[in-house]
Design an enzyme around this catalytic site. Structure first.
Site, PDB file in Angstrom:
ATOM      1  N   HIS A  98      -5.347   3.809  -1.976  1.00 41.31           N
ATOM      2  CA  HIS A  98      -6.672   4.194  -1.502  1.00 41.31           C
ATOM      3  C   HIS A  98      -6.966   5.614  -1.985  1.00 41.31           C
ATOM      4  O   HIS A  98      -6.337   6.566  -1.538  1.00 41.31           O
ATOM      5  CB  HIS A  98      -6.676   4.128   0.032  1.00 41.31           C
ATOM      6  N   ARG A 153      -9.038   8.318  -1.460  1.00 45.44           N
ATOM      7  CA  ARG A 153     -10.021   8.772  -0.468  1.00 45.44           C
ATOM      8  C   ARG A 153     -10.830   9.931  -1.026  1.00 45.44           C
ATOM      9  O   ARG A 153     -10.346  10.703  -1.859  1.00 45.44           O
ATOM     10  CB  ARG A 153      -9.306   9.216   0.818  1.00 45.44           C
ATOM     11  N   ARG A 174      -6.568  13.018   0.519  1.00 42.92           N
ATOM     12  CA  ARG A 174      -5.507  13.474   1.432  1.00 42.92           C
ATOM     13  C   ARG A 174      -4.121  12.944   1.048  1.00 42.92           C
ATOM     14  O   ARG A 174      -3.117  13.500   1.458  1.00 42.92           O
ATOM     15  CB  ARG A 174      -5.828  13.115   2.880  1.00 42.92           C
ATOM     16  N   HIS A 175      -4.097  11.824   0.315  1.00 40.74           N
ATOM     17  CA  HIS A 175      -2.764  11.338  -0.117  1.00 40.74           C
ATOM     18  C   HIS A 175      -2.774  10.974  -1.602  1.00 40.74           C
ATOM     19  O   HIS A 175      -2.265  11.718  -2.421  1.00 40.74           O
ATOM     20  CB  HIS A 175      -2.226  10.216   0.795  1.00 40.74           C
ATOM     21  N   ASP A 190       0.043   4.436  -0.181  1.00 37.08           N
ATOM     22  CA  ASP A 190      -0.599   5.698   0.220  1.00 37.08           C
ATOM     23  C   ASP A 190       0.344   6.658   0.939  1.00 37.08           C
ATOM     24  O   ASP A 190       0.312   7.872   0.722  1.00 37.08           O
ATOM     25  CB  ASP A 190      -1.759   5.424   1.181  1.00 37.08           C
ATOM     26  N   HIS A 191       1.163   6.094   1.826  1.00 37.07           N
ATOM     27  CA  HIS A 191       1.945   6.992   2.670  1.00 37.07           C
ATOM     28  C   HIS A 191       3.145   7.605   1.962  1.00 37.07           C
ATOM     29  O   HIS A 191       3.728   8.569   2.466  1.00 37.07           O
ATOM     30  CB  HIS A 191       2.325   6.304   3.979  1.00 37.07           C
ATOM     31  N   GLU A 202     -11.058  -9.030   2.806  1.00 40.57           N
ATOM     32  CA  GLU A 202      -9.761  -8.711   3.401  1.00 40.57           C
ATOM     33  C   GLU A 202     -10.009  -8.583   4.893  1.00 40.57           C
ATOM     34  O   GLU A 202     -10.767  -7.705   5.335  1.00 40.57           O
ATOM     35  CB  GLU A 202      -9.184  -7.412   2.831  1.00 40.57           C
ATOM     36  N   ASN A 261       0.856  -1.185   0.000  1.00 35.14           N
ATOM     37  CA  ASN A 261       0.000   0.000   0.000  1.00 35.14           C
ATOM     38  C   ASN A 261       0.899   1.243   0.000  1.00 35.14           C
ATOM     39  O   ASN A 261       1.629   1.474   0.970  1.00 35.14           O
ATOM     40  CB  ASN A 261      -0.889  -0.045   1.250  1.00 35.14           C
ATOM     41  N   HIS A 297      -3.715  -4.401   7.540  1.00 29.51           N
ATOM     42  CA  HIS A 297      -3.816  -3.266   8.461  1.00 29.51           C
ATOM     43  C   HIS A 297      -2.973  -3.488   9.705  1.00 29.51           C
ATOM     44  O   HIS A 297      -3.191  -4.441  10.439  1.00 29.51           O
ATOM     45  CB  HIS A 297      -5.253  -2.940   8.875  1.00 29.51           C
ATOM     46  N   GLY A 298      -2.014  -2.609   9.875  1.00 29.86           N
ATOM     47  CA  GLY A 298      -1.180  -2.632  11.080  1.00 29.86           C
ATOM     48  C   GLY A 298      -0.152  -3.752  11.107  1.00 29.86           C
ATOM     49  O   GLY A 298       0.456  -4.010  12.142  1.00 29.86           O
ATOM     50  N   GLU A 302      -8.366   0.682  -3.266  1.00 29.84           N
ATOM     51  CA  GLU A 302      -9.237   0.737  -2.082  1.00 29.84           C
ATOM     52  C   GLU A 302     -10.153   1.933  -2.233  1.00 29.84           C
ATOM     53  O   GLU A 302      -9.704   3.019  -2.609  1.00 29.84           O
ATOM     54  CB  GLU A 302      -8.404   0.929  -0.815  1.00 29.84           C
ATOM     55  N   GLY A 311       1.197  -1.386   4.376  1.00 28.85           N
ATOM     56  CA  GLY A 311       1.529  -0.020   3.996  1.00 28.85           C
ATOM     57  C   GLY A 311       2.448   0.674   4.969  1.00 28.85           C
ATOM     58  O   GLY A 311       3.660   0.771   4.753  1.00 28.85           O
ATOM     59  N   HIS A 312       1.905   1.139   6.066  1.00 29.01           N
ATOM     60  CA  HIS A 312       2.612   2.075   6.929  1.00 29.01           C
ATOM     61  C   HIS A 312       3.965   1.562   7.396  1.00 29.01           C
ATOM     62  O   HIS A 312       4.977   2.267   7.307  1.00 29.01           O
ATOM     63  CB  HIS A 312       1.744   2.465   8.129  1.00 29.01           C
ATOM     64  N   THR A 355      -6.597   6.832   9.603  1.00 28.06           N
ATOM     65  CA  THR A 355      -6.499   5.760   8.622  1.00 28.06           C
ATOM     66  C   THR A 355      -7.809   4.982   8.715  1.00 28.06           C
ATOM     67  O   THR A 355      -8.688   5.349   9.494  1.00 28.06           O
ATOM     68  CB  THR A 355      -5.258   4.874   8.912  1.00 28.06           C
ATOM     69  N   THR A 356      -7.952   3.916   7.923  1.00 29.50           N
ATOM     70  CA  THR A 356      -9.204   3.169   7.958  1.00 29.50           C
ATOM     71  C   THR A 356      -9.283   2.428   9.288  1.00 29.50           C
ATOM     72  O   THR A 356      -8.513   1.514   9.535  1.00 29.50           O
ATOM     73  CB  THR A 356      -9.245   2.164   6.785  1.00 29.50           C
ATOM     74  N   ARG A 415       4.177  18.507   1.478  1.00 23.67           N
ATOM     75  CA  ARG A 415       4.915  19.638   0.941  1.00 23.67           C
ATOM     76  C   ARG A 415       4.291  20.217  -0.339  1.00 23.67           C
ATOM     77  O   ARG A 415       4.351  21.414  -0.577  1.00 23.67           O
ATOM     78  CB  ARG A 415       6.372  19.207   0.676  1.00 23.67           C
TER      79      ARG A 415
END
Ligand code: PXP
Length: 258
Positions: free
Chosen positions: A55, A57, A61-62, A17-18, A163, A15, A204-205, A82, A227-228, A112-113, A26
């Protein structure tokens, strides 16, 4: 249980996204900026990732619309988009045609979700989007908490995948409390999904630290979306090395679908 059986490998969907979160910090409102999530996706693929997840959204936002279109045009693996059930996003998905969409809940105030999709409470709406996407050849996955009721409702929508939301498991791992309970929920949900003919992904996580216990207990998983933690690790060791670290841990998975 098919423990001990060697099966086709567990897939890694990254993922990205980040990567876009960092760019937007920026360059929000600009037509380009760094880091570029598409370049990051290509590095992930080159390092062995099996798919790219993004994702789009509603608040953008990203990931931005242009990222999704460019990912579709440039990546060589599978694109997992997503998205919420929002009509505007559904239309974008129809025009972009990712390989698969993962329907997720979305609240603007969340970081986040946070929770899974309430398929039980939105059966008609989820079924309608599932049919629409399947009708143009796009598979559908439903991001749900590990609850048997949600699994059963997911099967009723005609979706191909669920998922499983591993956020509560990840949290229990961090707190050192309730890990067994959360793993048992994931095991039960995965088994029920299998009985109902649903294919199982999870995410997730997830981190290199909490993956081993998950992989030892939860059967039938085909793909993990991460992702993160992976993007965070990439900041220090680079994207290719970060992908490699996750793939190395995932290699030992023996409970996947035969
Ligand atoms: N799967 C889904 C459906 C998600 O919404 C997210 C978070 O965007 C992830 C996986 C990845 O979670 P994380 O960033 O915590 O690895």
């Amino acid at each position: 249980m098919n423990q001990g059986t060697v099966v086709a490998g567990l897939k890694l969907g990254v993922n990205i996204d980040h990567v876009a979160t960092l760019r937007e910090a920026r360059y929000r409102g600009r037509t380009h900026g760094e880091p570029d999530p598409v370049e990051a996706a290509l590095l992930c693929e080159a390092a062995g990732a099996h798919g790219i997840t993004a994702h789009l959204r509603e608040d953008r936002r990203h990931i931005l619309d242009r990222d999704v279109r460019e990912l579709r045009a440039r990546i060589g693996t599978r694109l997992n988009l997503e998205m919420a059930l929002a009509p505007e996003i559904v239309e974008i998905a129809v025009s972009v045609k990712p390989d698969i969409v993962c329907l997720v809940p979305e609240r603007r105030e969340e970081v986040t979700t946070e929770g899974g999709l309430d398929v039980v409470g939105q059966l008609e709406a989820v079924t309608a989007v599932t049919r629409r996407m399947n009708g143009i050849g796009v598979e559908v996955s439903l991001f749900i908490g590990p609850d048997v009721d949600q699994v059963e409702a997911s099967a009723a929508t005609g979706a191909q995948f669920i998922e499983l939301h591993t956020g509560a498991y990840a949290e229990s791992f961090l707190e050192g409390e309730g890990v067994d309970v959360e793993l048992a929920r994931l095991v039960a949900a995965s088994k029920r999904a299998r009985e109902l003919g649903l294919r199982v992904n999870a995410g997730h996580g997830l981190t290199v630290a909490n993956l081993p216990a998950l992989l030892e207990r939860v059967p039938y998983m085909e793909e993990l979306n991460i992702g993160h933690s992976l993007v965070s690790r990439a900041v220090t060791v680079g994207m290719a090395a970060a992908v490699g670290e996750f793939l190395a841990v995932m290699k030992g998975y023996r409970l996947g679908p035969v």
